[in-house]
Design an enzyme around this catalytic site. Sequence first.
Site, short mmCIF file in Angstrom:
data_model
loop_
_atom_site.label_atom_id
_atom_site.label_comp_id
_atom_site.label_asym_id
_atom_site.label_seq_id
_atom_site.Cartn_x
_atom_site.Cartn_y
_atom_site.Cartn_z
N HIS A 77 45.42 6.11 -23.76
CA HIS A 77 46.46 6.70 -22.92
C HIS A 77 47.36 7.64 -23.72
CE1 HIS A 77 49.59 6.15 -19.58
NE2 HIS A 77 50.26 6.78 -20.52
N ASP A 98 43.85 9.60 -19.73
CA ASP A 98 43.12 8.48 -20.34
C ASP A 98 41.81 9.05 -20.84
OD1 ASP A 98 45.13 6.75 -19.54
OD2 ASP A 98 44.07 6.09 -17.75
N GLU A 111 47.67 0.93 -25.01
CA GLU A 111 46.38 1.41 -24.52
C GLU A 111 45.87 2.50 -25.44
OE1 GLU A 111 47.44 0.68 -19.78
OE2 GLU A 111 47.33 2.73 -20.56
#
Length: 278
Positions: free
Chosen positions: A255, A170, A252
């Site tokens: 990610h 991340d 996301e």
Amino acid sequence: MGHRIVVVLATAALLGGCTRPEPHPAPDASQATPVNPTPTTVTSAASPLPGFVVLTDLDPRIHADIRYATAHNFVGRPISGYPEPLCLLTRQAAEALRRVQDAALAGGHSLKVYDCYRPQPAVDDFVAWSKRPGEQQTKAEFYPDLAKDRLFADGYIGAPTAHSRGSTIDLTLVDDPAASQPAYRPGQPLVACTAPRGQRFPDNSIDMGTGFDCFDSRAHTADPRVSATARDNRRLLRRLMTDAGFVNYDREWWHYSLRDEPYPDTFFAAPVARSSVG
């Protein structure tokens, strides 16, 4: 310890949405269950992480803001398995990130990682937290418009997770040189992660449209509702990462998983600590 982890994984699989394929095309295959899944291995917390490195040892130019070792995350306290605020990755993923960093610096930016290898006990901690409806201390920031019992079902938290295989990250981009970032103070007023950049937590990331770990559809990588600047910044991060062999999880913006990861079927449990990499 290894047996306990397997039992928890079996329990997690019973939660809505934990292991079934996402209800949308998922470019990150680590987030969906294959039609003919390969048997997976869950290691013991006492087992070392083979071939892993501390990212900042390999490339000290990359910034680290390891949120799960702190109280500034969606649970509101340090997460099990994070005794040290380190980014541990397989060497293959770390070397690929070093190539991304070279390209980012050429454009006036630097990488900043929020989470890297995530041990299985941390995932167990998330699962246990999800079953305690009264613990919602950070809802106002991280999931202001979503019920807590939807976090697994809507794909924002997964069990098991690709992070436990050691090649998922991340991350975001910061300007080079990076601006300072105020420390998070437990108990400070919380602002929704979907608020304008100048209002939400003052992360030194360039504007990505939402904060990190924002459980909201506006955090989907291609969501059109964020500003043109945020859309451009998300495209920049995706281009840099894709060029180095990473694949984005489309729910996301932060990610990414290494496409050719070395341990596609192994979930590790050793803690996030320098001693885990030898």
